[in-house]
Design an enzyme around this catalytic site. Structure first.
Site: not given
Ligand code: IMP
Length: 182
Positions: A12-13, A37, A66, A144, A168-169
């Site tokens: 997804g990212k 991490e 992150d 989410y 945000h990304r």
């Protein structure tokens, strides 16, 4: 076209970052090797450490992301533990934790870390403010997205293009792009 390796196992990212950067003439290449991490209260040191570690291991410039969901009424939980919480309890049980809360304010945060071998990592933070919905809504996005509302619609109710305009990304990647030597 400039190429950048994005170290992430999260598809997804990757697909969001790929389309956001493609519009800026950058081709992203996914590497799913992963990196350790750190356990920290903030995302910045986690992204910075991860980018440095992966750049030294692979001996190429790399980017990492992150991210986390910070819920006001839960004192910022799950924040840096977002991936763990998603895999262990998921959206429905996060909503259960929020059942009696009137304060639905929440912030999504993405920290892009970039590092070249032999150099220090740099980090770029993007945030978007929204609200936790009362039920899951929408089928788009990932993670989410079905419980994060922005101006009345959840991220999962938006098209990829709509989310990528204001997420945000997107905000973190815009800062990264501004910084990148042209
Ligand atoms: P990490 O960045 O790998 O530590 O994990 C972040 C967690 O937040 C994962 O569970 C992701 O699925 C979730 N997450 C990150 N970005 C987003 C997003 O844009 N929408 C929904 N969930 C996200």
């Amino acid at each position: 076209m400039r190429k950048i390796v994005f170290v992430t196992g999260n598809n997804g990212k990757f697909s969001e970052a790929r389309s956001i950067l493609a519009a800026k003439n950058i081709e992203l290449i996914q590497n799913s090797d992963g990196y350790p991490e750190l356990q920290e209260d903030e995302l910045e040191p986690i992204a910075s450490f991860g980018a440095k570690w992966a750049a030294e291991k692979l001996q190429i410039p790399v980017m990492v992301d992150d991210s986390g969901l910070f819920i006001n009424a839960l004192n910022g939980f799950p924040g840096p533990y977002s991936a763990f919480v998603e895999s262990k309890i998921g959206n429905k049980r996060v909503l259960k934790l929020m059942e009696d809360e009137d304060d639905r304010k929440s912030v999504f945060k993405s920290v892009i870390g970039y590092c070249e071998p032999g150099k220090e990592a740099v980090v770029f933070t993007g945030t978007v403010e929204g609200h936790i919905s009362f039920e899951e809504r929408g089928t788009g996005g990932f993670g989410y997205d079905p419980i994060f509302e922005y101006h009345g619609r959840t991220f999962a109710e938006m098209t990829d293009e709509e989310k990528n305009k204001l997420s945000h990304r997107r905000r973190a990647l815009d800062k990264f792009f501004e910084w990148l030597p042209k």
